[in-house]
Design an enzyme around this catalytic site. Structure first.
Site, short mmCIF file in Angstrom:
data_model
loop_
_atom_site.label_atom_id
_atom_site.label_comp_id
_atom_site.label_asym_id
_atom_site.label_seq_id
_atom_site.Cartn_x
_atom_site.Cartn_y
_atom_site.Cartn_z
N ASP A 148 6.38 -70.65 44.41
CA ASP A 148 6.61 -70.40 42.98
C ASP A 148 7.35 -71.57 42.35
O ASP A 148 8.37 -71.39 41.67
CB ASP A 148 7.40 -69.09 42.81
CG ASP A 148 7.35 -68.57 41.38
OD1 ASP A 148 6.47 -69.03 40.61
OD2 ASP A 148 8.18 -67.72 41.03
N ILE A 161 24.80 -63.02 35.33
CA ILE A 161 24.44 -64.35 34.81
C ILE A 161 22.96 -64.49 34.52
O ILE A 161 22.52 -65.46 33.94
CB ILE A 161 24.88 -65.49 35.78
CG1 ILE A 161 24.48 -65.20 37.22
CG2 ILE A 161 26.34 -65.80 35.64
CD1 ILE A 161 24.81 -66.33 38.18
N GLY A 162 22.19 -63.51 34.92
CA GLY A 162 20.76 -63.61 34.63
C GLY A 162 20.03 -62.34 34.98
O GLY A 162 20.57 -61.46 35.66
N PHE A 203 12.37 -58.22 38.18
CA PHE A 203 12.69 -57.23 39.21
C PHE A 203 14.14 -57.28 39.65
O PHE A 203 14.53 -56.61 40.60
CB PHE A 203 11.84 -57.49 40.46
CG PHE A 203 10.38 -57.48 40.19
CD1 PHE A 203 9.72 -56.28 39.97
CD2 PHE A 203 9.65 -58.66 40.14
CE1 PHE A 203 8.37 -56.26 39.71
CE2 PHE A 203 8.30 -58.65 39.88
CZ PHE A 203 7.65 -57.45 39.66
N SER A 204 14.92 -58.13 39.02
CA SER A 204 16.24 -58.39 39.61
C SER A 204 17.31 -58.62 38.55
O SER A 204 17.02 -58.92 37.40
CB SER A 204 16.14 -59.64 40.47
OG SER A 204 15.50 -60.66 39.73
N GLU A 205 18.54 -58.47 39.00
CA GLU A 205 19.70 -58.87 38.19
C GLU A 205 20.50 -59.84 39.04
O GLU A 205 20.58 -59.66 40.26
CB GLU A 205 20.57 -57.67 37.87
CG GLU A 205 19.97 -56.68 36.91
CD GLU A 205 20.80 -55.41 36.88
OE1 GLU A 205 21.70 -55.32 36.03
OE2 GLU A 205 20.56 -54.54 37.73
N VAL A 206 21.09 -60.85 38.41
CA VAL A 206 21.87 -61.83 39.17
C VAL A 206 23.30 -61.85 38.62
O VAL A 206 23.50 -61.89 37.41
CB VAL A 206 21.23 -63.23 39.11
CG1 VAL A 206 22.03 -64.23 39.91
CG2 VAL A 206 19.79 -63.19 39.61
N1 LIG Z 1 21.43 -69.15 42.57
C1 LIG Z 1 21.59 -68.99 41.26
N2 LIG Z 1 22.62 -69.58 40.62
C2 LIG Z 1 22.79 -69.40 39.29
N3 LIG Z 1 21.97 -68.67 38.50
C3 LIG Z 1 20.94 -68.06 39.09
C4 LIG Z 1 20.69 -68.17 40.49
N4 LIG Z 1 19.56 -67.48 40.78
C5 LIG Z 1 19.14 -66.95 39.62
N5 LIG Z 1 19.96 -67.28 38.60
C6 LIG Z 1 19.86 -66.89 37.18
O1 LIG Z 1 19.39 -65.56 37.11
C7 LIG Z 1 18.20 -65.48 36.33
C8 LIG Z 1 17.28 -64.45 36.97
O2 LIG Z 1 16.81 -64.98 38.17
P1 LIG Z 1 15.75 -64.25 39.09
O3 LIG Z 1 15.42 -65.17 40.18
O4 LIG Z 1 16.30 -62.92 39.46
O5 LIG Z 1 14.53 -63.95 38.15
P2 LIG Z 1 13.47 -64.97 37.58
O6 LIG Z 1 12.75 -65.58 38.72
O7 LIG Z 1 14.15 -65.90 36.61
O8 LIG Z 1 12.53 -64.04 36.77
P3 LIG Z 1 11.21 -63.30 37.28
O9 LIG Z 1 11.57 -62.67 38.58
O10 LIG Z 1 10.95 -62.32 36.20
O11 LIG Z 1 10.19 -64.39 37.39
C9 LIG Z 1 17.64 -66.89 36.31
O12 LIG Z 1 16.98 -67.16 35.12
C10 LIG Z 1 18.87 -67.75 36.44
O13 LIG Z 1 19.37 -68.03 35.16
#
Ligand SMILES: Nc1ncnc2c1ncn2[C@@H]1O[C@H](COP(=O)(O)OP(=O)(O)OP(=O)(O)O)[C@@H](O)[C@H]1O
Length: 315
Positions: free
Chosen positions: A157, A36-37, A41-44
């Site tokens: 953040d 979903i995102g 550094f990450s994949e969600v």
């Molecule tokens: N708890 C959650 N529920 C739904 N979607 C989420 C959740 N956490 C993150 N996401 C989705 O996943 C995407 C990636 O989130 P993540 O926290 O891994 O990176 P980020 O903080 O958006 O990016 P970066 O780490 O580069 O600043 C987000 O933009 C969001 O759309």
């Protein structure tokens, strides 16, 4: 002021460690679904917890992005701390596992996007957010931050992309500052990589992060909901110009004919370069509660007046 609007105290809702262990104890219980995102550094992913049938978000971080062994240990300790937080407006950290050199964090799922998307939509349509809507969201962000600070946890953040929304209109603060454990820097000397627009002067000047730095950021958030852009935004701005603007607290005023003087005043009580002069999270939340109550009441009165003016049909 209580940090939660709910009559239930967060501590009453907190499952015991053994309950958490039973529900989230095994990585094998989680059925990972579609992505979903993606972050730097990450994949969600969406995931199904087969023990209780709950849909969750599963964040996968490669352990090698951590600066070193110490950062890895500190990050795991921080996750343990975040797991103890339990508030309606904070994304819940359920569990974490290390599997094949990857760190997986099980999080509460937020299913209706985030504040940055909402702000982008309004900007695209050349519309401003009504003040009532701003306070409806902002008060929930304040409740979350006041709760976190009362537990001695900083967010680190705060920005619109980390304010998640649910379909029920509930705001959930997420992405609680684990970013500091990962390697690359957010900016270098010549160009702004990522968006350090919300960084407080003390952070810009290597003065370290403290609770009042979160207050600076929450002030920037309130400003952005009204002005639809960060107070220190500049097209192709370089880091030196950004630091100068931040140090001087130089930002364009929010539209005064649209928004209240109380909103402007709250913003300047947060975006203030002397951190000791900034309000604390409880004080900001108190103003937000009052403004939210005022605008809700105004809206209800307006609604009643309209109903009274509408001729009754059928009699
Ligand atoms: N708890 C959650 N529920 C739904 N979607 C989420 C959740 N956490 C993150 N996401 C989705 O996943 C995407 C990636 O989130 P993540 O926290 O891994 O990176 P980020 O903080 O958006 O990016 P970066 O780490 O580069 O600043 C987000 O933009 C969001 O759309």
């Amino acid at each position: 002021m209580a940090s939660s609007s709910s009559s239930l105290q967060p501590s009453q809702l907190l499952p015991t460690e053994s309950q958490m262990q039973a529900i989230y104890g095994k990585f094998e219980h989680m059925e990972i679904g579609k992505q979903i995102g993606k972050g730097q550094f990450s994949e969600v992913f969406r995931a199904l917890n087969n023990v209780n049938g709950e849909m969750v978000a599963m964040k996968k971080i490669q352990l090698h992005v951590m600066k070193d062994k110490k950062a890895r240990e500190d990050c795991l300790k921080e996750i343990d701390l975040l797991r103890q937080l339990n508030h309606e407006n904070v994304i819940k950290y359920y569990a974490s596992y290390i599997v094949d050199k990857d760190l997986y964090i099980v999080l509460e799922l937020a299913d209706a996007g985030d504040l940055s998307k909402l702000i982008r939509q309004f900007k695209k349509n050349h519309r401003l957010l009504p003040e009532r809507t701003i306070w409806k969201y902002f008060v929930q962000i304040c409740r979350a931050l006041a709760y976190m600070h009362s537990k001695r946890v900083m967010h680190r953040d705060l920005k619109p992309a980390n304010v998640f929304l649910t379909k029920m209109g509930v705001v959930k603060l997420g992405d609680l500052g684990l970013g500091r454990f990962f390697s690359t820097q957010t900016y270098n000397a010549h160009s702004v990589v990522g968006t350090p627009y919300y960084m407080s002067p003390e952070r810009m000047n290597s003065g370290g992060y403290n609770f009042k730095s979160d207050i600076w950021s929450i002030g920037c958030l309130l400003y952005e909901m009204a002005a639809l852009q960060s107070p220190f935004f500049g097209v192709k701005i370089n880091i030196f110009a950004l630091i100068r603007k931040i140090d001087r607290c130089e930002y364009p005023p929010i539209p005064s004919d649209i928004y209240s003087a109380q909103m402007r005043s709250l913003i300047s009580n947060c975006i203030c370069n002397d951190s000791t002069k900034r309000m604390d999270a409880q004080q900001v939340a108190m103003v937000a509660e009052q403004m939210h109550a005022y605008f809700t009441q105004q809206h209800q009165q307006h609604h009643v007046r309209r109903q009274q003016q509408t001729p009754q049909s059928g009699k």
